[in-house]
Design an enzyme around this catalytic site. Structure first.
Site, PDB file in Angstrom:
ATOM      1  N   GLY A  88     -12.756  -1.975  56.997  1.00 28.80           N
ATOM      2  CA  GLY A  88     -13.528  -1.914  58.337  1.00 28.80           C
ATOM      3  C   GLY A  88     -14.056  -2.857  58.900  1.00 28.80           C
ATOM      4  CB  THR A  89     -15.843  -5.963  57.604  1.00 33.18           C
ATOM      5  OG1 THR A  89     -17.020  -5.269  56.975  1.00 33.18           O
ATOM      6  CG2 THR A  89     -16.384  -7.360  58.245  1.00 33.18           C
ATOM      7  CB  SER A 204     -14.323   1.424  56.668  1.00 33.69           C
ATOM      8  OG  SER A 204     -14.470   1.177  55.214  1.00 33.69           O
ATOM      9  CB  ALA A 205     -10.128   4.400  53.622  1.00 33.58           C
ATOM     10  CB  CYS A 329     -23.137  -4.848  58.024  1.00 30.84           C
ATOM     11  SG  CYS A 329     -24.262  -4.986  59.271  1.00 30.84           S
TER      12      CYS A 329
END
Length: 385
Positions: A88-89, A204-205, A329
């Protein structure tokens, strides 16, 4: 396999650990059972390169196309608008840069509570942060976009305090100004499609029970987007390299399962979070942050005056509860949470509790019963009783 895990973790084979309650689902959910089953099957059936023309390659392409269509359906977009990234980042960073690159403006207008990937990408251009209120919700009236704006960014719901953002209202502003809007849907994609009007979406999975190492970047048809790598080395023109197909297949199945289970899980987890909010809020010098109503159903953050967040995490871990502290994060930087700073909330002694489908009512009751003693003990040890 057990022997290998024990060796890699330097844990003696057969060592038993006490029962634990993982209350850190916001960092990443356990692999969904449906995703686990898919992943194991795909290791045998989806190993080949989808770009190859032989039989195994064509089979892999068929599976990849199916995963893309599944994820697109879950997100409410077209299959050819979806690409898979390493996480996702990287989706967020590539999304900001790719949307901004073909536009004349350099301003990146974003809420002050975005993921660090957005903040870093914005800092490389001209960052225009938009303030949030005490609940962590962005000020729509201050979300000024215009001719100098390259891209606007808004997180759909805070990773850290759970407050849901007014994506629809900001999307209307951006649409009227002709400015592309990138939405970070990492925390909400597993609960259902985000409001319409976005130009690009990142997710993001591992946030919805898929495997780590799979991100999603969706860019609407007709939106100008310029990737930052050679065009012959990326997924549908927007992501570099080959995908980890077994993981992508598992991620697609997990997203379908998560959204199907979302209504029941919302109804189950929301009252449990309310219990934690009440238990924490009843303690002296403890502030529960984030919107109490318009929020993610499974997440709550509170801050304990006079205490250190990491100290609280360790103490709760000793009691069998796995929670987190600091910005989701940037917690390794030892800097105060930029989210809590933007909200004007306490930035030390904060604990984020996030529940998963594996969390039980007993887990929450035990946590609520243990929390007061932990806070009191730590304050006594610090001479603050």
């Amino acid at each position: 396999m057990v022997d290998a895990l024990a060796r890699l973790s330097q844990t003696p084979y057969g060592l038993r650990v006490p029962p634990r309650a993982s209350l850190d689902a916001a960092s990443g959910l356990p692999l969904h059972p449906a995703a686990r089953e898919t992943l194991l099957a795909a290791l045998d059936d989806g190993w080949a390169d989808p770009a190859r023309l032989h039989g195994s390659g064509r089979r892999a392409r068929q599976l990849l196309d199916g995963a893309r269509a599944s994820v697109a359906g879950s997100l409410g977009c077209r299959p050819d608008e979806v690409v898979f990234t390493p996480n996702g980042t990287s989706s967020l960073y590539a999304g900001v840069r790719g949307l901004a690159a073909p536009r004349p403006g350099r301003e990146v207008v974003h809420s002050a509570v975005e993921h660090s990937a957005v903040l870093h990408a914005a800092a490389e251009l001209t960052a225009v942060p938009v303030p949030v209120d005490r609940l962590g919700r962005v000020d729509v009236g201050a979300f000024a976009v215009g001719p100098g704006t390259a891209v606007a960014c808004l997180i759909s719901a805070s990773h850290e305090v759970g407050t849901v953002q007014p994506v629809g209202a900001v999307a209307d502003l951006c649409g009227a100004a002709g400015v592309p809007l990138l939405v970070d849907a990492a925390m909400t994609a597993g609960w259902g499609p985000v409001p319409a009007g976005w130009s690009a979406l990142a997710a993001s999975a591992r946030k919805w029970g898929g495997p780590a190492g799979v991100g999603v970047l969706a860019v609407r048809t007709g939106v100008r987007f310029r990737p930052g790598w050679p065009e012959d080395e990326h997924e549908l023109g927007r992501a570099p390299g080959a995908v980890a197909l077994p993981s992508v297949l598992a991620a697609a199945v997990a997203l379908e399962a998560a959204q199907a289970e979302a209504p029941a899980e919302d109804a189950r987890l929301r009252p449990l979070v309310d219990r934690i909010r009440a238990a924490a809020g009843a303690l002296p010098d403890v502030e529960v942050v984030g919107d109490p109503v318009d929020r993610l159903p499974h997440l709550v953050t509170f801050s304990c005056l006079y205490l250190d967040g990491e100290q609280l995490v360790r103490a709760l871990d000793e009691e069998g509860f796995e929670v987190s502290s600091g910005s989701s994060c940037t917690s390794s930087t030892l800097e105060p949470s930029h989210v809590l700073v933007a909200m004007g909330a306490l930035t030390h002694g904060n604990v984020r509790v996030s529940l998963a489908r594996t969390t039980t009512e007993d887990d929450v009751d035990r946590f609520c019963s243990v929390l007061p003693g932990v806070v009191s003990r730590l304050r006594e040890e610090a001479g603050l009783a």
